[in-house]
Design a protein around this motif. Structure first.
Motif: not given
Length: 209
Positions: A95-104
Motif C-alpha cells: 500500500r505505501p508503494l501503490l500510494s507513491m506510484f499508483f495512487p489510483h
C-alpha cells in the motif's frame, strides 16, 4: 486430494515446456490459463481453511452480470484484524508503494488478495510475475490496460488461512516490492535478487515474469 474429489488436476510441469520452467504462485496461475477452458477464469488461494462456494460465486457475480467489468478482486475480514485492510506485507509494503506510484489503486482493499478473476480475453494479454508479486502485478497491469472502472471489488466476508511468521514474509515482501517497482521503471529490478538478513542464510528470490 483434489483429484480424489473429482477435480481435473494438471501438473504445471506438463504445460508450455517449450517456454522454460519456473516455480511459484504466478507460474502456476499463468499455466492454468493454458490448462483451463471458458471465457471467465477465477482463482482462489489454496490455504483457505474455511472455504465455501461463495468465494467462487462472489467473484463470478460482477463478471457475469455487468459486461463493463473485466476483472474482479476479492476482499474480506480476517480474524483478529480490523477493517478490510490487508495483511502485514500489504500494509507495510504494497500500500505505501501503490500510494507513491499508483495512487489510483491505493484504495483497493486488498491488492494482494489471491481471490480474483477476469475475462480470458484480458488475462491472456497480461504478463505474470512468477512468484508472490503476481497478484499486485496483475492489478496494476489490468488498471493500465482497461482502467480502474473495469475492476470490481467483491466482499467475500470472512477469510481464515495460515498466518506465516514474520521471518517467512521477507521473500514475499521483496517480490511484491519488485513487481510494483518494475512497473514504475523496468530498469529498477533484475530477474533475481539475494535477500540478505542477519541470522539467516542468504536467500535467492525469483523476480522474473
Amino acid at each position: 486430494i483434489a483429484a480424489a474429489a473429482g477435480a481435473r488436476v494438471v501438473p504445471s510441469t506438463s504445460l508450455l515446456a517449450e517456454v522454460g520452467w519456473g516455480h511459484g504462485k504466478g507460474e502456476v496461475l499463468w499455466k492454468s490459463l493454458c490448462a483451463s477452458r471458458g471465457e471467465v477464469v477465477v482463482w482462489c488461494d489454496a490455504d483457505i481453511t474455511d472455504f465455501s462456494s461463495h468465494f467462487v460465486t462472489g467473484l463470478l457475480g460482477p463478471l457475469l452480470t455487468d459486461p463493463e467489468v473485466q476483472f474482479a478482486k476479492g476482499h474480506y475480514a480476517r480474524p483478529g484484524e480490523d477493517g478490510t485492510g490487508g495483511g502485514r506485507v500489504t500494509e507495510l509494503v504494497a500500500r505505501p508503494l501503490l500510494s507513491m506510484f499508483f495512487p489510483h489503486l491505493a484504495q483497493v482493499a486488498q491488492p494482494l488478495s489471491g481471490e480474483f478473476g477476469g475475462r480470458r480475453a484480458l488475462l491472456e494479454r497480461l504478463g505474470f510475475v512468477r512468484g508472490y508479486g503476481v497478484d499486485v502485478g496483475l492489478l496494476i497491469d489490468v488498471a493500465a490496460m482497461v482502467g480502474v472502472g473495469a475492476i470490481a471489488q467483491v466482499d467475500l466476508e470472512l477469510r481464515t488461512h495460515r498466518n506465516r511468521p514474520l521471518a517467512q514474509l521477507g521473500p514475499q515482501a521483496a517480490a511484491v516490492a519488485a513487481a510494483i517497482l518494475r512497473r514504475v521503471d523496468p530498469q529498477l529490478v533484475a530477474d533475481t535478487m539475494t535477500l540478505e538478513r542477519p541470522d539467516f542464510a542468504p536467500l535467492d528470490v525469483d523476480l522474473g515474469e
